[in-house]
Design a protein around this motif. Structure first.
Motif: not given
Length: 370
Positions: A211-212, A258-260, A262
């Motif tokens: 999930d980051g 999941h959010n991109g 990093n």
């Protein structure tokens, strides 16, 4: 005083069901078989490590520790296949990588990815140790033999190896040949993997969650620095309580979520702040694959060069990068007949080809000398 006569013994009620004397099965209901396995000592006797191989491992570990401590300014480059499925191709790749590693050793610390275990989101091929025949026969004894044999040959070349530790009993079989370990995004939150890591003999990287989330990895680092007592096996394969002293050589691996991605400057700044807030060393690796490249292997060089630019601009918290690379780019699906597979092409995540990988490493070496 009268005494009543004793009651006659009770007779079975003909209508009551007979009581079964058979033992009810309440354990191992869904287990089909327990297959005996070679123990770690037996495997090490079958494939013993030479002095040269052990020297490679020890030197690699010390150099990686020095990079983590900020004492070795070389860029740590963890490069190699997403997963190993072909012994011949793995050793051909190792030979090519070793040549580049030797020629760039003044500025690059090159370690080969030699991954034998693959966590799956649902189902799929679980790696060479689990299914060495790529045929769902799960001859794990042969898988362990192949894995150890490959690691020995790579160590004999003088090339340190990195792998993911997935099954908690696997380290007893191969950890003496590993210079750098990682705990994957799916298992970083697992207590048993944190405990296992506390006893490993090499530096361990913890990937941020799928999930980051960075905190999952930071918590893992903190947990593994402490000593633990847990169930495991000893070198003879005996179930035992393992008591560890704690492993201080943990580090963060940024792999996106999941959010991109990093790997950008702002994300890296947050990672440094998170490490410092948890009193952890603010040094880490960036994984150029997975969510950081959008699972497009051809985007890995762009990620690599972005992170390299931040390093060249003075960010010494970035100690290195990870790259998924194979002899040939892309990926392929497993086939009913493993002989039909294309040589040197990944059967898990897509990889960068060797020519692009070599060019990227040599360009990086040149930039670091500028």
């Amino acid at each position: 005083m009268s005494v009543s006569a004793p009651s006659p013994p009770a007779t079975p009620d003909a209508a009551a069901p007979a009581r079964s004397t058979a033992r009810r099965a309440t354990n191992n209901v869904n287990v089909r078989e327990f297959a005996p396995l070679i123990n770690p000592v037996q495997l090490a006797e079958e494939y013993p490590a030479s002095e040269a191989a052990l020297a490679t491992v020890e030197t690699g570990r010390e150099q990686i520790k020095a990079a983590l401590a900020g004492e070795d300014d070389r860029l740590l480059c963890v490069v190699g296949p997403c997963s190993i499925h072909d012994e011949k191709a793995a050793l051909e790749y190792a030979g090519k990588l070793r040549a580049v590693a030797e020629e760039t050793a003044d500025r690059l610390l090159v370690v080969m990815r030699v991954y034998f275990e693959k966590p799956r989101t649902t189902v799929g091929w679980k790696g060479l140790i689990s299914d060495p025949g790529l045929n769902e026969q799960f001859d794990m004894a042969e898988g362990l033999r192949k894995a150890r044999r490959i690691l020995l040959e790579i160590a004999e070349l003088g090339l340190p190896a990195a792998t993911e530790m997935l099954e908690p009993i696997t380290p007893q079989y191969i950890a003496d040949l590993i210079a750098l370990a990682s705990i994957g995004a799916r298992t970083t939150e697992s207590p048993c993997h944190r405990q296992m890591s506390s006893g490993l003999s090499m530096p361990v990287g913890y990937k941020n969650g799928t999930d980051g989330s960075l905190q999952t990895a930071l918590n893992a680092m903190t947990a593994a620095r402490a000593g633990h007592s847990f169930l495991g096996i000893d070198p003879h394969g005996q179930t035992c309580v393992v008591r560890t002293a704690g492993n201080p050589w943990g580090h963060l691996i940024l792999r996106g979520g999941h959010n991109g991605p990093n790997y950008d400057a702002e994300s890296i700044k947050r990672a440094i702040e998170g490490l410092e807030n948890d009193d952890l060393p603010p040094r880490f690796l960036v994984d150029c694959s997975h969510a950081n490249s959008g699972k497009d292997p051809l985007r890995q060089p762009a990620v690599w060069n972005d992170v390299l630019s931040q390093r060249l601009e003075g960010n010494r918290s970035i100690i290195g990068m990870m790259l998924e690379s194979n002899l040939f780019e892309g990926r392929q699906n497993l086939t009913p007949n493993p002989a039909d597979l294309k040589y040197g092409v990944s059967v898990t995540d897509g990889c960068l080809g060797w020519e692009q990988t070599e060019a990227l490493l040599r360009e990086t070496h040149a930039k670091l000398g500028g």
